[in-house]
Design a protein around this motif. Structure first.
Motif, PDB file in Angstrom:
ATOM      1  N   GLY A  54     -33.878 -43.466   4.717  1.00  0.00           N
ATOM      2  CA  GLY A  54     -32.491 -43.895   4.534  1.00  0.00           C
ATOM      3  C   GLY A  54     -31.449 -43.043   5.240  1.00  0.00           C
ATOM      4  N   TYR A  55     -31.852 -42.001   5.933  1.00  0.00           N
ATOM      5  CA  TYR A  55     -30.924 -41.129   6.648  1.00  0.00           C
ATOM      6  C   TYR A  55     -30.944 -41.462   8.138  1.00  0.00           C
ATOM      7  CZ  TYR A  55     -30.704 -38.286   2.428  1.00  0.00           C
ATOM      8  OH  TYR A  55     -30.513 -37.851   1.148  1.00  0.00           O
ATOM      9  N   ASP A  56     -29.763 -41.570   8.723  1.00  0.00           N
ATOM     10  CA  ASP A  56     -29.656 -41.802  10.159  1.00  0.00           C
ATOM     11  C   ASP A  56     -29.890 -40.496  10.900  1.00  0.00           C
ATOM     12  OD1 ASP A  56     -29.022 -44.539   9.982  1.00  0.00           O
ATOM     13  OD2 ASP A  56     -26.909 -44.071   9.608  1.00  0.00           O
ATOM     14  N   LEU A  57     -30.791 -40.525  11.859  1.00  0.00           N
ATOM     15  CA  LEU A  57     -31.116 -39.352  12.645  1.00  0.00           C
ATOM     16  C   LEU A  57     -30.831 -39.609  14.113  1.00  0.00           C
ATOM     17  CD1 LEU A  57     -34.619 -38.518  11.108  1.00  0.00           C
ATOM     18  CD2 LEU A  57     -32.388 -37.690  10.360  1.00  0.00           C
ATOM     19  N   HIS A 131     -26.320 -36.242  11.232  1.00  0.00           N
ATOM     20  CA  HIS A 131     -25.255 -35.981  10.265  1.00  0.00           C
ATOM     21  C   HIS A 131     -25.884 -35.694   8.905  1.00  0.00           C
ATOM     22  CE1 HIS A 131     -22.063 -37.310  12.975  1.00  0.00           C
ATOM     23  NE2 HIS A 131     -22.859 -38.303  13.324  1.00  0.00           N
ATOM     24  N   LEU A 132     -26.620 -34.603   8.826  1.00  0.00           N
ATOM     25  CA  LEU A 132     -27.360 -34.258   7.614  1.00  0.00           C
ATOM     26  C   LEU A 132     -26.916 -32.893   7.104  1.00  0.00           C
ATOM     27  CD1 LEU A 132     -30.841 -35.160   9.041  1.00  0.00           C
ATOM     28  CD2 LEU A 132     -29.689 -36.432   7.264  1.00  0.00           C
ATOM     29  N   LEU A 133     -26.861 -32.775   5.807  1.00  0.00           N
ATOM     30  CA  LEU A 133     -26.598 -31.494   5.160  1.00  0.00           C
ATOM     31  C   LEU A 133     -27.918 -30.872   4.737  1.00  0.00           C
ATOM     32  CD1 LEU A 133     -23.585 -32.655   2.964  1.00  0.00           C
ATOM     33  CD2 LEU A 133     -23.499 -31.400   5.130  1.00  0.00           C
ATOM     34  N   PRO A 134     -27.939 -29.570   4.470  1.00  0.00           N
ATOM     35  CA  PRO A 134     -29.201 -28.946   4.035  1.00  0.00           C
ATOM     36  C   PRO A 134     -29.830 -29.640   2.828  1.00  0.00           C
ATOM     37  CG  PRO A 134     -27.628 -27.254   4.627  1.00  0.00           C
ATOM     38  CD  PRO A 134     -26.888 -28.567   4.692  1.00  0.00           C
ATOM     39  N   ASP A 135     -29.016 -30.109   1.884  1.00  0.00           N
ATOM     40  CA  ASP A 135     -29.574 -30.824   0.729  1.00  0.00           C
ATOM     41  C   ASP A 135     -30.286 -32.112   1.152  1.00  0.00           C
ATOM     42  OD1 ASP A 135     -28.701 -28.898  -1.034  1.00  0.00           O
ATOM     43  OD2 ASP A 135     -26.913 -30.003  -1.646  1.00  0.00           O
ATOM     44  N   ASP A 136     -29.764 -32.766   2.196  1.00  0.00           N
ATOM     45  CA  ASP A 136     -30.402 -33.985   2.709  1.00  0.00           C
ATOM     46  C   ASP A 136     -31.792 -33.668   3.264  1.00  0.00           C
ATOM     47  OD1 ASP A 136     -28.057 -35.425   2.110  1.00  0.00           O
ATOM     48  OD2 ASP A 136     -27.230 -35.074   4.117  1.00  0.00           O
ATOM     49  N   ILE A 137     -31.913 -32.559   3.943  1.00  0.00           N
ATOM     50  CA  ILE A 137     -33.209 -32.145   4.493  1.00  0.00           C
ATOM     51  C   ILE A 137     -34.203 -31.908   3.365  1.00  0.00           C
ATOM     52  CG2 ILE A 137     -34.433 -30.314   5.746  1.00  0.00           C
ATOM     53  CD1 ILE A 137     -32.839 -32.158   7.567  1.00  0.00           C
ATOM     54  N   MET A 138     -33.742 -31.270   2.300  1.00  0.00           N
ATOM     55  CA  MET A 138     -34.617 -31.036   1.148  1.00  0.00           C
ATOM     56  C   MET A 138     -35.077 -32.350   0.538  1.00  0.00           C
ATOM     57  SD  MET A 138     -34.918 -27.798   1.161  1.00  0.00           S
ATOM     58  CE  MET A 138     -35.517 -27.219  -0.404  1.00  0.00           C
ATOM     59  N   LYS A 139     -34.189 -33.358   0.481  1.00  0.00           N
ATOM     60  CA  LYS A 139     -34.552 -34.672  -0.077  1.00  0.00           C
ATOM     61  C   LYS A 139     -35.541 -35.389   0.837  1.00  0.00           C
ATOM     62  CE  LYS A 139     -30.181 -35.253  -2.475  1.00  0.00           C
ATOM     63  NZ  LYS A 139     -28.869 -35.900  -2.433  1.00  0.00           N
ATOM     64  N   ILE A 140     -35.331 -35.307   2.132  1.00  0.00           N
ATOM     65  CA  ILE A 140     -36.222 -35.969   3.092  1.00  0.00           C
ATOM     66  C   ILE A 140     -37.634 -35.402   2.982  1.00  0.00           C
ATOM     67  CG2 ILE A 140     -36.768 -36.188   5.549  1.00  0.00           C
ATOM     68  CD1 ILE A 140     -33.779 -36.503   6.072  1.00  0.00           C
ATOM     69  N   THR A 141     -37.731 -34.089   2.853  1.00  0.00           N
ATOM     70  CA  THR A 141     -39.046 -33.450   2.879  1.00  0.00           C
ATOM     71  C   THR A 141     -39.733 -33.426   1.524  1.00  0.00           C
ATOM     72  OG1 THR A 141     -38.040 -31.276   2.565  1.00  0.00           O
ATOM     73  CG2 THR A 141     -38.446 -31.990   4.835  1.00  0.00           C
ATOM     74  N   LYS A 142     -39.007 -33.742   0.471  1.00  0.00           N
ATOM     75  CA  LYS A 142     -39.605 -33.777  -0.857  1.00  0.00           C
ATOM     76  C   LYS A 142     -40.570 -34.948  -0.951  1.00  0.00           C
ATOM     77  CE  LYS A 142     -38.126 -33.226  -5.599  1.00  0.00           C
ATOM     78  NZ  LYS A 142     -36.980 -33.273  -6.493  1.00  0.00           N
ATOM     79  N   ARG A 143     -41.742 -34.705  -1.477  1.00  0.00           N
ATOM     80  CA  ARG A 143     -42.764 -35.771  -1.560  1.00  0.00           C
ATOM     81  C   ARG A 143     -42.689 -36.477  -2.853  1.00  0.00           C
ATOM     82  NH1 ARG A 143     -47.807 -33.602   1.842  1.00  0.00           N
ATOM     83  NH2 ARG A 143     -46.580 -32.585   3.371  1.00  0.00           N
TER      84      ARG A 143
END
Length: 143
Positions: A54-57, A131-143
């Motif tokens: 769901g995040y645009d990269l 356009h990602l914040l550090p919290d977004d990265i944590m959500k993306i990588t969380k399984r």
């Protein structure tokens, strides 16, 4: 006419790839993708202007490796001093897992280097730009 359209599409695709590659040229990990991305024992995935969970990269590149781990981790370590560490696990003095926020190249576009590497130097690195914040990265990588 069809040939001209195909050539134009190919040219546009090459321009997109060149623009995306340019974004990480100041990082040592760029060399890992260039040098080892097509080597035996490595697997590289590239996504340009796509979505992940769901995040645009703007750019997503991953490189998993079974060989060349020492060389690849040396490149990660070279980028470490200019990084803001979001999370890092160090074992026996060696970074084994980490999420680094790199200095942005453009306003509002953040860049991240994520990695994991076991004691046998088998692992993966990921470069993410968007356009990602550090919290977004944590959500993306969380399984």
């Amino acid at each position: 006419m069809k040939t001209t359209i195909r050539q134009l599409i190919r040219l546009l695709a090459l321009l997109l790839i060149a623009t995306a590659a340019q974004a990480q040229t100041d990082l040592a990990v760029n060399q890992a993708f260039q040098k080892y991305g097509s080597q035996k024992g490595c697997k590289m995935v590239t996504l340009i202007d796509g979505q992940l969970k769901g995040y645009d990269l703007k750019v997503y590149k991953s490189l998993s490796f079974r060989k060349y781990g020492k060389e690849i981790m040396a490149l990660v370590k070279a980028d470490r001093p200019k990084a803001k560490k979001i999370r890092e696990i160090v074992e026996d003095g060696q970074p084994r897992n980490g999420y680094y926020m790199m200095p942005p190249q453009r306003e509002g576009i953040n860049r991240y280097v994520l990695f994991r590497c076991d004691e046998d130097f088998v692992g993966a690195i990921v470069y993410i730009e968007g356009h990602l914040l550090p919290d977004d990265i944590m959500k993306i990588t969380k399984r």
